[in-house]
Design an enzyme around this catalytic site. Structure first.
Site, PDB file in Angstrom:
ATOM      1  N   SER A 207      37.290  33.512  41.442  1.00 18.93           N
ATOM      2  CA  SER A 207      37.185  34.166  40.118  1.00 18.93           C
ATOM      3  C   SER A 207      35.475  34.177  39.831  1.00 18.93           C
ATOM      4  O   SER A 207      34.743  34.811  40.478  1.00 18.93           O
ATOM      5  CB  SER A 207      37.729  33.114  39.119  1.00 18.93           C
ATOM      6  N   GLU A 326      46.836  40.191  39.288  1.00 19.64           N
ATOM      7  CA  GLU A 326      45.522  39.408  38.759  1.00 19.64           C
ATOM      8  C   GLU A 326      45.876  39.139  37.105  1.00 19.64           C
ATOM      9  O   GLU A 326      45.744  38.068  36.490  1.00 19.64           O
ATOM     10  CB  GLU A 326      44.203  39.686  39.026  1.00 19.64           C
ATOM     11  N   HIS A 417      46.264  35.865  38.549  1.00 22.39           N
ATOM     12  CA  HIS A 417      44.986  35.293  38.956  1.00 22.39           C
ATOM     13  C   HIS A 417      45.038  33.827  39.186  1.00 22.39           C
ATOM     14  O   HIS A 417      45.613  33.116  38.292  1.00 22.39           O
ATOM     15  CB  HIS A 417      44.114  35.658  37.675  1.00 22.39           C
TER      16      HIS A 417
END
Length: 508
Positions: A207, A326, A417
């Protein structure tokens, strides 16, 4: 002395020998660094050093400045507790400290083996998180990899651009980037003492961590500090231009409710005041995109894709990937994001929002609103950028392996995600999971990451064969109920969408 007495004496000595060995194994390890001796812990059978300062505290006149070397210490420094997390908002509280530039080392053994080294850079929207968020034992204990986790400055302290106010602060928008580079430099010069190989360093992030290490990768200042790169759900889309960065600063200062601020005033403001203003500027879903490195012309020279395509790009090896859906993590419990209007999209993408809105409206013609939003947000926030970057690296003859987590039961939100982290880090909780697919995913992903870190190739043993990514065949490793390499028919790319996810212009 008769024979019987000698034998009895020998047996009496055996427990003493074992006791000495056991005691030696339990002694807290001491290692010499270039700044002085440090004392760690014997933790679960390996040497662990916590809170090692890799730079001087960036406080007082050093606030908003690049990191500088830590002074030499005379006495042995205790490295048995994690250092403070970087200053950050945690709900309504401000936690952490500006004195946060420390790292943690998990060393399988203190010897001269020169093991592969993994350096982990945490995520958290560049406003939250800490190196201790992942447990280095996951790669050190059984995989014999020296594992390092780092802290870096966050939010206003790590990424607020002041270069237009004072040229002495031209690189302030990249303090977090420079922290990471400084940590890598420290590791490069000291890791041999911890049984690591300075020429076998893999930089890994997820991320915001993946975005930050991508910025590090395209900065000439990082050249030679690592040999491999693992980017999970992130690429160079976090790098903003100086106009956007200036407007971001103005939003923070406006949140203080006062007029203009000069550098000297900002240096003296309490951290809590800056954090309160940052919290206001980053409120809502837009906070995920607000801060990031800056193409300041010094640390990051310009277009990251041009640098990645050029002859000065380091000859690293890359493992890059994303997750199928995600955006599901951000959409959970956020009804407006499940039916995004132009206002919501503007908070996420700034001036780029019309392109995303157009794509969403087009997707609504063939998909339900939730599915359309999840697909488009995933593409524009993550997938498109990872594949763009991989394409450029491959064109520059850099070896790349691509993956996608596709398992719909990877989490209660699907392959959302951060869902891959449990598998990459082989979360101990998976051992008791009734989901056999999850257990196999953890085995496959963790072993592939280990193989890549150790050999520069994610293949080996009984793992599914994972071919190099090419721009023609577009083969990726699909981690699913059955993990295997698949070829993608097409890759979504909006040619009009810029390299940066978040752009501000004019009077924003």
């Amino acid at each position: 002395m008769n024979k019987s007495f000698k034998i009895a004496a020998a047996f009496l000595l055996i427990p003493i020998v074992f006791i000495c060995r056991a005691s030696a194994q339990n002694i807290d390890p001491i290692v010499k660094t270039d700044r002085g001796y440090i004392k760690g812990l014997n933790e679960d059978g390996i040497a662990v050093f916590k809170g090692i300062p890799y730079a001087a505290p960036p406080v007082g006149p050093l606030r908003f400045n690049p990191p500088v070397e830590h002074g030499v210490w005379k006495d042995t420094l205790s490295a048995q507790k994690f250092g403070s997390v970087a200053t950050q908002n945690a709900g309504k509280k401000v936690i952490g400290s500006e004195d946060c530039l420390s790292l943690n080392i998990y060393a399988p053994k203190i010897d001269h083996q020169k093991r592969a080294v993994l350096v982990w850079v945490h995520g958290g929207s560049m406003t939250a998180g800490a190196g201790k968020g992942e447990n280095g034992h996951a790669f050190a204990d059984k995989d014999d990899i020296v594992t390092v986790t780092i802290n870096y400055r966050l939010g206003v302290f790590g990424f607020m651009y002041l270069g237009d106010l004072n040229k002495d602060y031209a690189t302030s928008g990249n303090n977090g980037t420079l922290d990471c580079i400084m940590a890598l430099s420290w590791i490069k010069h000291n890791i041999v003492a911890f049984g690591g190989d300075p020429n076998r360093i893999t930089l890994m992030g997820e991320s915001a961590g993946a975005k930050l290490i991508s910025a590090v990768l395209v900065s000439p200042k990082s050249k030679g500090l690592f040999q491999q790169y693992i980017a999970e759900s992130g690429s160079v889309q976090c790098i903003r231009d100086t106009v956007t960065a200036r407007h971001e600063r103005l939003r923070v200062l406006h949140a203080m409710g006062k007029g203009r601020y000069d550098i000297q005033t900002l240096l003296k403001l309490p951290a809590d005041s800056l954090m309160k203003a940052q919290g206001i500027a980053c409120s809502g879903i837009g906070g995920n995109s607000f801060f990031g490195p800056v193409a300041d012309g010094v640390i990051i020279k310009g277009d990251p894709y041009q640098y990645a395509a050029g002859k000065n790009m380091p000859r690293i090896k890359a493992l890059i990937g994303t997750n199928k859906i995600e955006a599901a993590l951000f959409m959970a419990g956020d009804d407006p994001l499940q039916h995004p209007d132009t206002g919501i999209l503007r908070s996420l993408f700034g001036e780029d929002y019309p392109m995303v809105y157009k794509a969403y409206q087009l997707e609504l013609k063939t998909n339900a609103p939730y599915d359309a939003a999840a697909k488009v947000l995933t593409q524009y926030m993550y997938q498109m950028h990872s594949y763009r970057f991989a394409k450029v690296l491959v064109q520059n003859r850099i070896p790349v392996w691509m993956y996608r987590l596709n398992y719909d039961k990877a989490s209660n939100l699907g392959a959302a995600h951060a869902a891959e982290l449990q598998f990459v880090w082989n979360n101990p909780g998976l051992a008791s999971s009734p989901d056999m697919v999850k257990k196999q995913l953890a085995t496959n992903m963790h072993k592939a990451w280990v193989a890549f870190i150790k050999t520069g190739n994610p293949n080996g043993g009984t793992l599914p064969q994972w071919p190099n990514y090419s721009n023609d065949a577009r083969q990726i490793m699909s981690y699913d109920s059955t993990s295997k390499a698949i070829g993608l028919k097409e890759i979504y790319d909006d040619k009009n969408f810029p390299s940066a996810v978040f752009v501000l212009k004019g009077n924003n």
